[in-house]
Design an enzyme around this catalytic site. Sequence first.
Site, short mmCIF file in Angstrom:
data_model
loop_
_atom_site.label_atom_id
_atom_site.label_comp_id
_atom_site.label_asym_id
_atom_site.label_seq_id
_atom_site.Cartn_x
_atom_site.Cartn_y
_atom_site.Cartn_z
CG HIS A 166 59.77 -156.30 -43.05
ND1 HIS A 166 60.45 -156.17 -41.86
CD2 HIS A 166 59.65 -155.04 -43.54
CE1 HIS A 166 60.74 -154.90 -41.64
NE2 HIS A 166 60.25 -154.19 -42.64
CB CYS A 182 58.61 -151.92 -44.68
SG CYS A 182 59.57 -152.08 -46.19
#
Length: 216
Positions: A166, A182
């Site tokens: 992301h 992440c």
Amino acid sequence: MLTRRHFIRTTTALFSAAAATPVMASTWPDTAQKAAWDAEVEAGGPNPWGLHARYLPQRVTANAGLVPGDIHVDAVARYLYHIEEGGTAMRYGVAIGRGDLYEPGTYTIKRKAEWPHWTPTRNMIEREPEVYAQYEDGMEPGPRNALGSRALYLYLGDRDTYLRIHGTPFPTSIGSRASSGCVRMVMAHINELYPRVQIGATAYLYSPVGSVSAVS
């Protein structure tokens, strides 16, 4: 466990959304709002973030046999590679999970979202309530959202892992271990990558420890 047996031959913390569940948010950006936000995060020249030059997008030569469309994340060098047709790959700088929050593995991208909503997981809230509890009802999309401008959702089979590739509102974290699991990218960079990634593509997240002898 995957190791860094490498696939690419190069030619030339603030809070982190380690996981993001879909939420029933109160607002959704329209096309005009998305375009305005994209212009905001993509403005400022080739490197307004002051990143080391090696973390800027670069086309490199890929080793033979790799599948075009797949993603490979080198957790040691902090690079993400998107394999292209014709034996090349686009390389981007990334940040990965801090400590033991990074999870090497082979994942399938089963969802994509532009300017997504974000909600921290219960584990994140329990681990760092002073950071995440304020967002337990979710965070609306926008340039300050923890998932940034784009998100690729990583699955194991049909199970959402809550791991994402992301954008980040903290581009200076690129090159570090800063997230809650992440893979972070500069928003302008994931905006470039996003339309090239197809649902069903495989993402290989390699171990941050392992052999580096296959990297030239």
